[in-house]
Design a protein around this motif. Structure first.
Motif, short mmCIF file in Angstrom:
data_model
loop_
_atom_site.label_atom_id
_atom_site.label_comp_id
_atom_site.label_asym_id
_atom_site.label_seq_id
_atom_site.Cartn_x
_atom_site.Cartn_y
_atom_site.Cartn_z
N ALA A 164 0.83 -1.32 -0.09
CA ALA A 164 0.11 -0.10 0.13
C ALA A 164 1.07 1.17 -0.02
O ALA A 164 0.54 2.11 -0.64
CB ALA A 164 -1.13 -0.09 1.19
N LEU A 165 1.99 1.25 0.74
CA LEU A 165 2.78 2.62 0.72
C LEU A 165 3.50 2.61 -0.68
O LEU A 165 3.71 3.71 -1.10
CB LEU A 165 4.14 2.11 1.80
N VAL A 166 3.68 1.63 -1.22
CA VAL A 166 4.48 1.60 -2.62
C VAL A 166 3.63 2.31 -3.76
O VAL A 166 3.87 3.32 -4.39
CB VAL A 166 4.98 0.40 -3.16
N LEU A 167 2.18 1.81 -3.75
CA LEU A 167 1.20 2.50 -4.48
C LEU A 167 0.85 3.84 -3.99
O LEU A 167 0.71 4.41 -5.15
CB LEU A 167 0.03 1.35 -4.14
N TRP A 168 0.77 4.21 -2.81
CA TRP A 168 0.80 5.58 -2.42
C TRP A 168 2.00 6.37 -3.10
O TRP A 168 1.33 7.36 -3.36
CB TRP A 168 0.44 5.61 -0.99
N LEU A 169 3.10 5.90 -3.01
CA LEU A 169 4.12 6.59 -3.56
C LEU A 169 4.11 6.98 -4.82
O LEU A 169 4.45 8.09 -5.45
CB LEU A 169 5.44 5.93 -2.92
N LEU A 170 3.66 5.86 -5.73
CA LEU A 170 3.49 6.16 -7.03
C LEU A 170 2.52 6.88 -7.31
O LEU A 170 2.50 7.88 -8.30
CB LEU A 170 3.07 4.52 -7.93
N ARG A 171 1.48 7.10 -6.68
CA ARG A 171 0.25 8.03 -7.01
C ARG A 171 0.88 9.52 -6.47
O ARG A 171 0.51 10.32 -7.57
CB ARG A 171 -0.91 7.63 -6.14
N LEU A 172 1.64 9.67 -5.44
CA LEU A 172 2.19 10.81 -5.29
C LEU A 172 3.17 11.55 -6.31
O LEU A 172 3.10 12.61 -6.68
CB LEU A 172 2.77 10.76 -4.00
N ALA A 173 3.93 10.62 -6.77
CA ALA A 173 4.72 10.84 -7.65
C ALA A 173 4.25 11.37 -9.20
O ALA A 173 4.99 11.35 -10.25
CB ALA A 173 5.93 9.74 -8.09
N GLY A 174 2.97 10.85 -9.32
CA GLY A 174 2.20 10.87 -10.54
C GLY A 174 2.72 10.06 -11.76
O GLY A 174 3.00 10.33 -13.06
N ALA A 175 3.20 8.63 -11.03
CA ALA A 175 3.84 7.68 -12.16
C ALA A 175 2.65 7.51 -13.19
O ALA A 175 1.62 7.63 -13.32
CB ALA A 175 3.97 6.18 -11.26
#
Length: 245
Positions: A164-175
């Motif tokens: 979940a943290l990895v998915l959240w970081l990808l969303r924050l980064a605009g992947a």
């Protein structure tokens, strides 16, 4: 009589930004509240040893354990996945890599937030295990062993928190969507897979795994909500002085 200032296009833009920020945080907040409530309910049922839940746990565990005993080849392969691929230390290594990448990119505050969330997950897991002190399944012919108390499952919690943290970081980064969809698929397989391996190997009850999922989901969703509240960039109205923090 003093006149009431009329809204301008600039203040309307600020209000729109605030509403959009609140709308983005609403799913995380809703998820945190729902997971917390469900975890609390499950915790009460486990501590009270509610009959229907205990029967479901026993039936589920017994069926999978009989399969594990009669299929040693598959059991050995599943142990590799449980002990190495989806081990909590592997999940921590994934998050450590993400934290280092954030530090290299200069996002030290976010890196610290991710590390603190992961650490809190481990603390909560161990505290709940000690508090509930639930026995693990006991078999006359075990195919695997595990330490500490059963509830909640540390493997299940660690996999969900890391994913979940990895998915959240990808969303924050605009992947890109392709990266996000690929990550979702990997996380889904990992979270479901680690749960199955712990049940198949007979070292957890079904409610242990569900408890790990719910506690991990509440933690990450709550962490994302708090981060969003305190770190959402403010849009200042042009021509006005920024507010003092």
């Amino acid at each position: 009589m003093p006149s009431t200032p009329l809204p301008t296009a600039r203040t309307s833009a600020v209000d729109d930004d605030s509403r959009r920020a609140s709308a983005r945080l609403l799913p995380c907040l809703s998820c945190a509240v729902l997971c917390t409530l469900l975890y609390g309910l499950l915790l009460v049922l486990v501590v009270a040893r509610w009959g229907p839940l205990m029967s479901l746990d026993a039936a589920f565990a017994g069926t999978l354990h009989r399969t594990a005993v009669t299929a040693p080849g598959w059991t050995g392969l599943i142990r590799v996945f449980s002990d190495w691929v989806w081990d909590p230390w592997t999940m921590r290594a994934v998050l450590a890599g993400a934290v280092l990448l954030l530090v290299r990119r200069g996002e030290r505050r976010l890196a610290l937030w991710v590390a603190a969330t992961a650490l809190l997950g481990t603390v909560l897991q161990q505290a709940m295990k000690a508090l509930v002190d639930r026995d693990r399944p006991v078999w006359p012919d075990p195919v695997a062993s595990a330490h500490y108390a059963a509830f909640p499952s540390g493997h299940a919690l660690s996999a969900l928190v890391a994913g979940a943290l990895v998915l959240w970081l990808l969303r924050l980064a605009g992947a890109r969507p392709l990266w996000r969809w690929t990550a979702r698929a990997v996380v889904t397989v990992s979270v479901a897979g680690v749960a199955f391996t712990r049940l198949y190997l007979g070292v957890h009850w079904l409610s242990d795994v569900v408890g790990g999922w719910l506690l991990g989901g509440a933690l990450v969703a709550g962490s994302a909500t708090v981060y969003g509240v305190h770190h959402t960039p403010r849009t200042e109205v042009p021509g006005t002085a920024p507010r003092a923090e």
